[in-house]
Write an enzyme that holds these catalytic residues in place. Structure first.
Site, PDB file in Angstrom:
ATOM      1  N   ASP A  67      -1.349  12.965 -10.778  1.00  0.00           N
ATOM      2  CA  ASP A  67      -1.299  11.880 -10.285  1.00  0.00           C
ATOM      3  C   ASP A  67      -2.303  10.733 -10.673  1.00  0.00           C
ATOM      4  O   ASP A  67      -3.294  11.225 -11.356  1.00  0.00           O
ATOM      5  CB  ASP A  67      -1.126  11.762  -8.880  1.00  0.00           C
ATOM      6  CG  ASP A  67      -2.080  12.792  -8.052  1.00  0.00           C
ATOM      7  OD1 ASP A  67      -3.283  13.261  -8.577  1.00  0.00           O
ATOM      8  OD2 ASP A  67      -2.190  13.251  -6.949  1.00  0.00           O
ATOM      9  N   ASN A 135      -1.157  16.405   5.308  1.00  0.00           N
ATOM     10  CA  ASN A 135       0.272  16.287   5.840  1.00  0.00           C
ATOM     11  C   ASN A 135       1.237  17.022   5.096  1.00  0.00           C
ATOM     12  O   ASN A 135       2.251  16.894   4.961  1.00  0.00           O
ATOM     13  CB  ASN A 135       0.485  14.712   5.939  1.00  0.00           C
ATOM     14  CG  ASN A 135       0.635  14.189   4.437  1.00  0.00           C
ATOM     15  OD1 ASN A 135       0.365  15.008   3.627  1.00  0.00           O
ATOM     16  ND2 ASN A 135       0.808  12.816   4.273  1.00  0.00           N
ATOM     17  N   HIS A 137       1.070  17.234   1.541  1.00  0.00           N
ATOM     18  CA  HIS A 137       1.449  16.570   0.076  1.00  0.00           C
ATOM     19  C   HIS A 137       0.798  17.498  -0.709  1.00  0.00           C
ATOM     20  O   HIS A 137      -0.347  17.931  -0.790  1.00  0.00           O
ATOM     21  CB  HIS A 137       1.137  15.054   0.097  1.00  0.00           C
ATOM     22  CG  HIS A 137      -0.275  14.621  -0.167  1.00  0.00           C
ATOM     23  ND1 HIS A 137      -0.650  13.983   0.941  1.00  0.00           N
ATOM     24  CD2 HIS A 137      -1.177  15.125  -0.851  1.00  0.00           C
ATOM     25  CE1 HIS A 137      -2.071  13.631   0.526  1.00  0.00           C
ATOM     26  NE2 HIS A 137      -2.292  14.373  -0.599  1.00  0.00           N
ATOM     27  N   GLU A 142       4.530  12.631  -0.864  1.00  0.00           N
ATOM     28  CA  GLU A 142       4.216  12.360   0.517  1.00  0.00           C
ATOM     29  C   GLU A 142       5.511  13.130   1.398  1.00  0.00           C
ATOM     30  O   GLU A 142       6.704  13.114   0.601  1.00  0.00           O
ATOM     31  CB  GLU A 142       4.527  10.986   0.878  1.00  0.00           C
ATOM     32  CG  GLU A 142       2.812  10.351   0.225  1.00  0.00           C
ATOM     33  CD  GLU A 142       1.726  10.840   1.056  1.00  0.00           C
ATOM     34  OE1 GLU A 142       1.469  11.948   1.647  1.00  0.00           O
ATOM     35  OE2 GLU A 142       0.800   9.977   1.361  1.00  0.00           O
TER      36      GLU A 142
HETATM   37  C1  GLP Z   1      -5.309  13.662  -2.928  1.00  0.00           C
HETATM   38  C2  GLP Z   1      -4.695  14.417  -4.176  1.00  0.00           C
HETATM   39  C3  GLP Z   1      -4.058  15.365  -3.952  1.00  0.00           C
HETATM   40  C4  GLP Z   1      -5.179  16.431  -3.271  1.00  0.00           C
HETATM   41  C5  GLP Z   1      -5.190  16.101  -1.854  1.00  0.00           C
HETATM   42  C6  GLP Z   1      -6.367  16.787  -1.418  1.00  0.00           C
HETATM   43  O1  GLP Z   1      -4.219  12.885  -2.030  1.00  0.00           O
HETATM   44  N1  GLP Z   1      -3.583  13.432  -4.697  1.00  0.00           N
HETATM   45  O2  GLP Z   1      -3.715  16.174  -5.578  1.00  0.00           O
HETATM   46  O3  GLP Z   1      -4.714  17.787  -3.473  1.00  0.00           O
HETATM   47  O4  GLP Z   1      -5.565  14.716  -1.826  1.00  0.00           O
HETATM   48  O5  GLP Z   1      -7.583  16.471  -1.492  1.00  0.00           O
HETATM   49  P1  GLP Z   1      -8.875  17.214  -1.010  1.00  0.00           P
HETATM   50  O6  GLP Z   1      -8.974  18.049  -2.165  1.00  0.00           O
HETATM   51  O7  GLP Z   1     -10.264  16.141  -1.344  1.00  0.00           O
HETATM   52  O8  GLP Z   1      -8.738  17.578   0.233  1.00  0.00           O
END
Ligand code: GLP
Length: 243
Positions: A67, A135, A137, A142
């Site tokens: 992404d 959440n 995702h 989402e």
């Molecule tokens: C972001 C990314 C995801 C990631 C998630 C968790 O929004 N788009 O790909 O897995 O958050 O992030 P973190 O590893 O910082 O908790």
């Protein structure tokens, strides 16, 4: 699904990195699906270490990121393109033209999503790294009443913007939209490695891995994948009934 829990972050990072290096060793022109966020940083550090120590080359490998934020240039230090360059690409011998992220600055986002899907179709991901949002995702898919299969633009939920605000100077700097690979594309990967850390994600880990398969927890769709490996620290796994 294969769930492994680790006592230390180092052990988890090494194990995850080794899975990717094994993949490259077995098939040097592998297609790697990569992720951002705080979770993969230690894994990328370990991949770099293994690459240097064992002379394993990424020169033939290809990568696709999950992404990117809409509106951030790759030179913006909050863009995922910048993150990848900093944490991995500039420190291994992968060829710049082999690394792909959705272009969040494209004028025609729909055309950009179609371009990304066409590339993924031509070069299917062998092994996909995933983190997990609070959440449920994955990428920026989402929770919703329905999920898109392919790459698409998405409006970020307020909880996701709040969770990611820690990387930005203020809340209003956090982009409202992103482009993400769809859950359908993610599930096409030959193997998936989901990595989750921290007590704050224990409840969503349980819901995603043992709850009903539902679009309101996008990660729950991973339960349908034949080659899913889940790597957890003790805290993230504490609500699971693991033997
Ligand atoms: C972001 C990314 C995801 C990631 C998630 C968790 O929004 N788009 O790909 O897995 O958050 O992030 P973190 O590893 O910082 O908790």
């Amino acid at each position: 699904m294969n769930i492994i829990t680790f006592d230390s972050q180092q052990e988890l990072d090494s194990y995850a990195a080794q899975l990717f290096l094994n993949q490259i060793e077995t098939k040097p022109d592998s297609v790697l699906g990569l992720a951002t966020g705080s979770t993969p940083i230690g894994i990328y550090d370990k991949m770099i270490e293994l690459h240097e120590q064992n002379n394993i080359s990424f020169a033939s490998a290809v990568s696709f990121n999950l992404d990117e934020y809409v509106g951030l240039l790759p030179s913006n230090d909050q863009s995922y393109a910048y993150y990848m360059e900093k944490h991995l690409f500039s420190r291994i011998d992968i060829r710049k033209e082999h690394t792909h992220l959705p272009d969040g600055t494209a004028v025609d986002l729909e055309a950009e999503c179609a371009r990304y899907d066409a590339m993924l179709e031509a070069q299917p991901v062998d092994i996909q790294l995933l983190g997990l949002g609070h959440n449920g995702h994955i990428g920026f898919n989402e929770p919703d009443a329905g999920l898109s299969g392919g790459t698409h633009a998405v409006e970020l939920k307020s909880e996701t913007r709040e969770a990611n605000a820690r990387f930005f100077s203020s809340m209003d700097k956090v982009p409202r939209y992103a482009i993400t690979m769809g859950v359908g594309s993610i599930l096409k990967a030959g193997a998936i490695v989901l990595v989750v850390r921290g007590a704050d994600k224990a409840a969503i880990v349980k819901e995603a891995l043992t709850g009903p398969i539902t679009t309101s927890v996008p990660a729950s769709l991973l339960q349908t994948h034949a080659r899913l490996t889940v790597l957890l620290d003790r805290e993230a796994g504490r609500m699971l009934d693991l033997k």
